[in-house]
Design an enzyme around this catalytic site. Structure first.
Site, PDB file in Angstrom:
ATOM      1  N   LYS A 211       7.751  -1.221 -12.913  1.00  0.00           N
ATOM      2  CA  LYS A 211       8.655  -1.374 -13.136  1.00  0.00           C
ATOM      3  C   LYS A 211       8.706  -2.898 -13.501  1.00  0.00           C
ATOM      4  CE  LYS A 211       9.403  -4.070  -9.274  1.00  0.00           C
ATOM      5  NZ  LYS A 211       9.193  -3.714  -7.164  1.00  0.00           N
TER       6      LYS A 211
ATOM      7  N   ASP B  72      -4.448  -5.968  -6.065  1.00  0.00           N
ATOM      8  CA  ASP B  72      -4.030  -6.776  -5.700  1.00  0.00           C
ATOM      9  C   ASP B  72      -3.949  -8.683  -5.273  1.00  0.00           C
ATOM     10  OD1 ASP B  72      -0.468  -6.489  -5.175  1.00  0.00           O
ATOM     11  OD2 ASP B  72      -1.399  -8.302  -3.689  1.00  0.00           O
TER      12      ASP B  72
ATOM     13  N   GLY C 163       0.993  -1.063   0.215  1.00  0.00           N
ATOM     14  CA  GLY C 163       0.503  -0.064  -0.070  1.00  0.00           C
ATOM     15  C   GLY C 163       0.620   1.137   0.466  1.00  0.00           C
TER      16      GLY C 163
ATOM     17  N   ASP D 283      -7.401 -10.445  -9.309  1.00  0.00           N
ATOM     18  CA  ASP D 283      -6.100 -10.533 -10.575  1.00  0.00           C
ATOM     19  C   ASP D 283      -6.805  -9.140 -11.430  1.00  0.00           C
ATOM     20  OD1 ASP D 283      -4.478 -11.529 -12.458  1.00  0.00           O
ATOM     21  OD2 ASP D 283      -5.458 -13.876 -12.128  1.00  0.00           O
TER      22      ASP D 283
ATOM     23  N   TRP E 197       2.872   2.760  -2.673  1.00  0.00           N
ATOM     24  CA  TRP E 197       2.113   3.693  -3.557  1.00  0.00           C
ATOM     25  C   TRP E 197       1.204   4.433  -3.680  1.00  0.00           C
ATOM     26  CZ3 TRP E 197       4.377   2.618  -8.481  1.00  0.00           C
ATOM     27  CH2 TRP E 197       6.183   2.642  -9.253  1.00  0.00           C
TER      28      TRP E 197
END
Length: 259
Positions: free
Chosen positions: A160, A78, A58, A96, A60
């Site tokens: 990322k 998540d 959490g 998902d 971000w």
């Protein structure tokens, strides 16, 4: 506690971002990565609608809330259950990101299409560079697919990625859907980490093309044998170095066979 664990605890205590996050009640040191990315690229603005893919624990979500303010709106998704944050305009959904029903649920929650989609998720790490790089690309490409389904035209995307042979192929793929794509490593990233962030700005409205000839898209095509090999690799505690090398070679061969 083993020597490795003790060393990790000592390193963490010396980590300025870990200590700063703890003092500021942020859930993760990674919070500062998003602050630094936003300072440099102006990705998230006040009143923006933001979706965070792979939002656990959490950190971000907290950073995005600080950036958008009370008039923004943030939804995180998540596979893990996320402890709620004390803000009416921050919602965490367990699910998902590749599941259409979950995406429909998020779209129903959102007041409008998101201005920004962010993803700091990591795959399960095997410790084998080639496998981890591939898993990272699969995850980040699924995040890109989700972004093209949800983002408003002109929106931004942050993800990322682990460095490796196909990293710049991924950047090329992202560039097909956004006017500009940058790569960077924020100061808060650990020096030894293979992570790099791709910052994509101004979504052009194109939907994800599964028929693309991109090497990255080929990784998404299902292949049962490849999954079985990777499952075997995940149990490599009982596999010799020679066998591990053979499995990696097989993975590369299977990947090369994909149309």
């Amino acid at each position: 506690m083993g020597k490795k664990d003790k060393r990790w605890v000592l390193q963490r205590k010396k980590d300025p971002y870990y200590n700063l996050a703890k003092r500021k009640n942020y859930r993760s040191r990674a919070t500062y990565k998003l602050f630094q990315l936003n300072e440099k690229f102006n990705i998230i603005k006040e009143k923006n609608v933001v979706v965070d893919l792979g939002c656990a624990p959490g950190g971000w979500l907290q950073a995005a809330r600080d950036m958008t303010g009370e008039e923004g709106f943030i939804v995180g998704i998540d596979l893990q259950q996320i402890k709620p944050l004390p803000y009416e305009n921050v919602i965490a959904v367990k699910g998902d990101m590749t599941d259409e029903e979950t995406l429909k649920k998020i779209q129903d929650i959102l007041p409008e299409k998101p201005d920004v989609i962010i993803c700091d998720a990591s795959p399960n790490i095997s410790g084998v560079w080639d496998v981890d790089h591939t898993r990272s690309l699969e995850l980040t490409t699924m995040a890109l697919m989700t972004a093209t389904k949800m983002l408003k035209k002109g929106g931004n995307f942050v993800v990322k990625v682990f460095q490796g042979d196909l990293f710049y192929k991924y950047v090329e793929l992202v560039s097909e859907y956004f006017d500009k794509a940058f790569t960077t490593k924020p100061r808060a990233s650990r020096e030894e980490s293979a992570e790099v962030y791709v910052i994509a700005k101004h979504y052009n409205g194109k939907k994800f093309n599964m028929k693309s000839k991109s090497d990255i898209v080929k990784l998404l095509k299902p292949q049962d044998e490849l999954k079985r090999e990777e499952s075997a690799l995940s149990l490599r505690k009982n596999i010799s170095d020679e066998d591990t090398g053979m499995i990696i070679k097989k993975i590369k061969q299977l990947r090369a066979k994909k149309d």
